[in-house]
Design an enzyme around this catalytic site. Structure first.
Site, PDB file in Angstrom:
ATOM      1  N   ASN A 285      63.502  75.313 -12.869  1.00 35.67           N
ATOM      2  CA  ASN A 285      65.014  74.983 -13.048  1.00 35.67           C
ATOM      3  C   ASN A 285      65.600  74.784 -11.684  1.00 35.67           C
ATOM      4  OD1 ASN A 285      67.911  75.506 -13.331  1.00 35.67           O
ATOM      5  ND2 ASN A 285      67.282  74.847 -15.345  1.00 35.67           N
TER       6      ASN A 285
ATOM      7  N   SER B 140      65.708  70.538 -17.106  1.00 35.72           N
ATOM      8  CA  SER B 140      67.226  70.448 -17.035  1.00 35.72           C
ATOM      9  C   SER B 140      67.789  71.084 -18.158  1.00 35.72           C
ATOM     10  CB  SER B 140      67.576  69.117 -16.972  1.00 35.72           C
ATOM     11  OG  SER B 140      69.019  68.715 -16.574  1.00 35.72           O
ATOM     12  N   GLU B 141      68.817  72.156 -17.975  1.00 35.82           N
ATOM     13  CA  GLU B 141      69.361  72.934 -18.987  1.00 35.82           C
ATOM     14  C   GLU B 141      70.177  72.319 -20.231  1.00 35.82           C
ATOM     15  OE1 GLU B 141      69.995  73.396 -15.905  1.00 35.82           O
ATOM     16  OE2 GLU B 141      71.928  74.123 -15.559  1.00 35.82           O
ATOM     17  N   ASN B 142      70.404  70.893 -19.977  1.00 35.68           N
ATOM     18  CA  ASN B 142      71.295  70.046 -20.854  1.00 35.68           C
ATOM     19  C   ASN B 142      70.263  69.651 -21.725  1.00 35.68           C
ATOM     20  OD1 ASN B 142      70.426  68.663 -18.934  1.00 35.68           O
ATOM     21  ND2 ASN B 142      71.487  66.802 -19.561  1.00 35.68           N
TER      22      ASN B 142
ATOM     23  N   SER C  82      66.899  75.109 -25.266  1.00 34.17           N
ATOM     24  CA  SER C  82      66.939  74.990 -23.647  1.00 34.17           C
ATOM     25  C   SER C  82      67.119  76.502 -23.015  1.00 34.17           C
ATOM     26  CB  SER C  82      67.763  74.133 -23.273  1.00 34.17           C
ATOM     27  OG  SER C  82      67.886  74.039 -21.957  1.00 34.17           O
TER      28      SER C  82
END
Lengths: 218, 236
Positions: free
Chosen positions: A22, A45-47, A87
């Site tokens: 990340n 991607s944390e979204n 996520s």
């Protein structure tokens, strides 16, 4: 002194084949440009995406496909989408091998401050607190000193904390340092043309210097 | 079972002043544009909005802020919004900032029927102030965790790519983000979709959120889908 691009380039050397990674907003995002040949990593991607691809060509941008910095991106063969709970679930469960993020201050016990400056508009921590609380390996990309020359590598952070005892390594514009369990920062490498003395004078936190400190090669 | 309503105006019936709303989306990606417009037009006030972000000055929740309809925002990140900043500094607007993963998981807990969750996010920071914490040995390591409560939301409003008349939803790419979580946390959940199809047209194996969490559904229109950061690669 390293440029932002060189900081990213140096951090990229920490990547290992098979890593899920990340990358935070800013310098950390640039790390993606320097992934060494023969090393396969998957960017998270944390979204809600595993497998971030390059930016799209003009006309191919998709408003439904963005990264955590809200930039238009693409996928790679093997990408997967998911919701925000999953996520952060994979982050919390330690499935992401490496997190790279920026910092305003880091303490010599690995505390990090990067979300709030008292007296200034607070925009929020986003996913930073979740990432630093759970990631097994955290590398911080940062400037060694503030604009007015104050060290940002401290015995104790002065700004509100994002997380405690979590940073493992720092790549600053002056040096690569490891955060040790009990002894503070350990100097590993220095930027080209930067002396050990200079790093010493610009590091307020405890600093361990052992043997000959090699200069980084680009 | 048919959950179809005609349009956004009909979908938001029952939303009144002082309610708690949940709104899906990440930045401007996957936001319920039609319902936001309807809420703005209706002038509902003193709303508490749970949403990861607060839009930009002239789009998304920013439109509700312009009309001073929001009393409190519960979000993880609220940058990129000058009007938000002005209202916050002048004391017109309250904000509760929550780590993004905690926000997502508190919403999930609501939909999973769990009153609270434990997370390490925020331990040792000001976020932990006043919160119950306890230590667990988990994954071979003793660590401190904060107890975080599930949300109670009057109306949840989400945007999906495709949906059917029974409320089953499929999301596209990263516009999924908070949408299924917001949806499952609402006492009443409204879904606006780009394409509404009769029940049976979607493959049950492809449903991201089952319709049990959705009470009203309609096909929206005129999606602007504004891009916040248009980043491009040059053709070599």
């Amino acid at each position: 002194m390293l440029t932002k691009e060189q900081i990213a380039q140096r951090i990229a050397k920490e990547l290992k084949d098979g890593y899920y990674v990340n990358l935070g907003i800013g310098i950390p995002t640039l790390v993606a440009n320097y992934i060494p040949n023969g090393i396969n990593v998957v960017l998270q991607s944390e979204n809600g995406l595993l497998g971030i691809g390059p930016f799209p060509f003009e006309g191919e941008e998709d408003p439904d496909l963005i990264n955590a910095g809200k930039q238009t991106i693409t996928t790679i063969p093997g990408s997967a989408f998911f919701d925000s709970a999953l996520s952060f679930g994979m982050i919390r469960a330690g499935k992401v091998h490496l997190t790279v993020l920026g910092a305003m201050e880091v303490s010599d016990t690995g505390d990090i401050a990067n979300w709030k400056i008292p007296g200034k508009m607070v925009k929020g921590m986003g996913g930073a607190m979740d990432l630093v609380a759970s990631a097994k390996n955290i590398i911080v990309a940062m400037q060694h000193c503030s604009k007015d020359g104050q060290s940002k590598l401290l015995t104790e952070c002065t700004l509100p904390l994002t997380g405690i005892k979590c940073v493992k390594k720092i790549v600053s514009d002056l040096a690569v340092l490891e955060v040790t369990q009990n002894d503070g920062f350990r100097l590993l490498e220095r930027a080209p043309g930067v002396s050990v003395e200079e790093i010493k004078s610009k590091t307020q936190g405890r600093l361990v210097i052992e043997g000959n400190i090699p200069e980084m090669v680009f | 079972m048919n959950k179809t309503v005609a349009n956004a105006e009909e979908a938001i019936k029952g939303i009144t002043d002082n309610m708690v709303l949940g709104l899906g989306g990440f930045g401007l990606c996957g936001i319920p544009e039609n319902c936001i417009s309807a809420i703005v037009n209706k002038g509902i006030k003193n709303l508490t909005c749970i949403s990861n972000n607060a839009g930009v000055d002239d789009f998304g929740i920013g439109l509700m802020l312009q009309k001073k309809q929001v009393k409190k925002m519960i979000s993880s990140y609220v940058g990129e919004n000058a009007e938000f900043e002005r209202q916050l500094l002048s004391g017109e607007l309250e904000v509760d900032l929550i780590p993004q993963g905690t926000l997502a998981t508190r919403l999930m807990a609501s939909g999973y029927g769990m009153p609270a969750i434990y997370t390490p996010a925020g331990v040792g920071t000001e976020i932990a102030n006043g919160k119950e914490s306890r230590k667990f040995i988990f994954n071979g390591e003793e660590k401190e965790y904060l107890m975080e409560h599930a949300f109670e939301i009057d109306y949840s409003i989400v945007k999906a790519w495709k949906g059917d008349t029974m409320g089953n939803l499929i999301f596209k790419a990263t516009s999924r983000n908070f949408n299924p979580l917001i949806a499952m946390a609402g006492k009443i959940t409204i879904a606006e979709v780009e394409e509404l199809v009769p029940a049976g047209k979607l493959d049950p194996d492809h449903i991201h959120l089952p319709g049990i969490y959705v009470h009203r559904i309609f096909q929206g229109g005129n999606y602007e889908k504004r891009i916040e950061q248009r980043t491009l690669r040059k053709k070599v």
